[in-house]
Design a protein around this motif. Structure first.
Motif, PDB file in Angstrom:
ATOM      1  N   SER A 299       0.832  -1.207   0.000  1.00  0.00           N
ATOM      2  CA  SER A 299       0.000   0.000   0.000  1.00  0.00           C
ATOM      3  C   SER A 299       0.869   1.260   0.000  1.00  0.00           C
ATOM      4  O   SER A 299       0.525   2.242  -0.663  1.00  0.00           O
ATOM      5  CB  SER A 299      -0.982   0.003   1.171  1.00  0.00           C
TER       6      SER A 299
ATOM      7  N   LEU B  10       2.138   1.685  -3.606  1.00  0.00           N
ATOM      8  CA  LEU B  10       1.113   2.227  -4.495  1.00  0.00           C
ATOM      9  C   LEU B  10       0.881   3.707  -4.216  1.00  0.00           C
ATOM     10  O   LEU B  10       0.665   4.495  -5.142  1.00  0.00           O
ATOM     11  CB  LEU B  10      -0.182   1.433  -4.361  1.00  0.00           C
TER      12      LEU B  10
ATOM     13  N   GLY C  63      -5.136  -0.115  -8.870  1.00  0.00           N
ATOM     14  CA  GLY C  63      -4.031  -0.920  -8.355  1.00  0.00           C
ATOM     15  C   GLY C  63      -3.068  -1.446  -9.405  1.00  0.00           C
ATOM     16  O   GLY C  63      -2.195  -2.256  -9.101  1.00  0.00           O
TER      17      GLY C  63
END
Length: 154
Positions: free
Chosen positions: A26, A29, A61
């Motif tokens: 995460s 990203l 994503g």
């Protein structure tokens, strides 16, 4: 793309050149979502590899980029396993990060998806028309944040 509000870890000691922090997916990203240029490594049809600078966005994503016909598109169609990397550094904070995405590149051909992607803000630096959308579906996303060491000359 919605990004996580999780705090991004800093190196334990930003002035310590050995200080490195592995980033979560995460966090990776989130960092990619704030970058606009990366490098795409592809296998060439005649053998060998090449690296192309590309503008990109993170969409659902996955890495999304545009391209024109040519060596990059031909390589992706011939051998879709790719590596993508983006990085950044802050000279004043003496900190840098690097994120690598390894995965499968595919040409977006679904008309409904192409119509949706026309509304995605994906500008390219090169003025050439780039009518093809390419999506990289990650098999792995890895990243690290680290201190940078620069000698200061007197």
């Amino acid at each position: 793309m919605a990004t996580s509000d999780a705090p991004i870890q800093q190196p334990a000691n930003r002035r310590d050149p050995s200080s490195t922090v592995e980033l979560s997916e995460s966090e990776c990203l989130h960092l990619l979502d704030g970058a606009d240029v990366g490098r795409l490594a592809v296998q060439l049809p005649e053998g060998g590899v090449d690296i192309f600078p590309v503008n990109f966005v993170i969409d659902e994503g996955r890495v999304l980029l545009r391209t024109a016909a040519g060596a990059k598109l031909e390589s992706l169609m011939n051998e879709p396993i790719v590596a993508f990397e983006a990085d950044s550094f802050d000279y004043y904070e003496h900190a840098a990060w690097s994120v690598v995405v390894k995965g499968h590149a595919s040409l977006v051909v679904d008309h409904n998806e192409l119509f949706r992607l026309l509304n995605v803000e994906l500008d390219t630096w090169h003025p050439e028309r780039k009518p093809y959308f390419v999506r990289i579906s990650p098999a792995s996303i890895t990243g690290r944040r680290f201190a940078i060491h620069r000698r200061v000359e007197p």
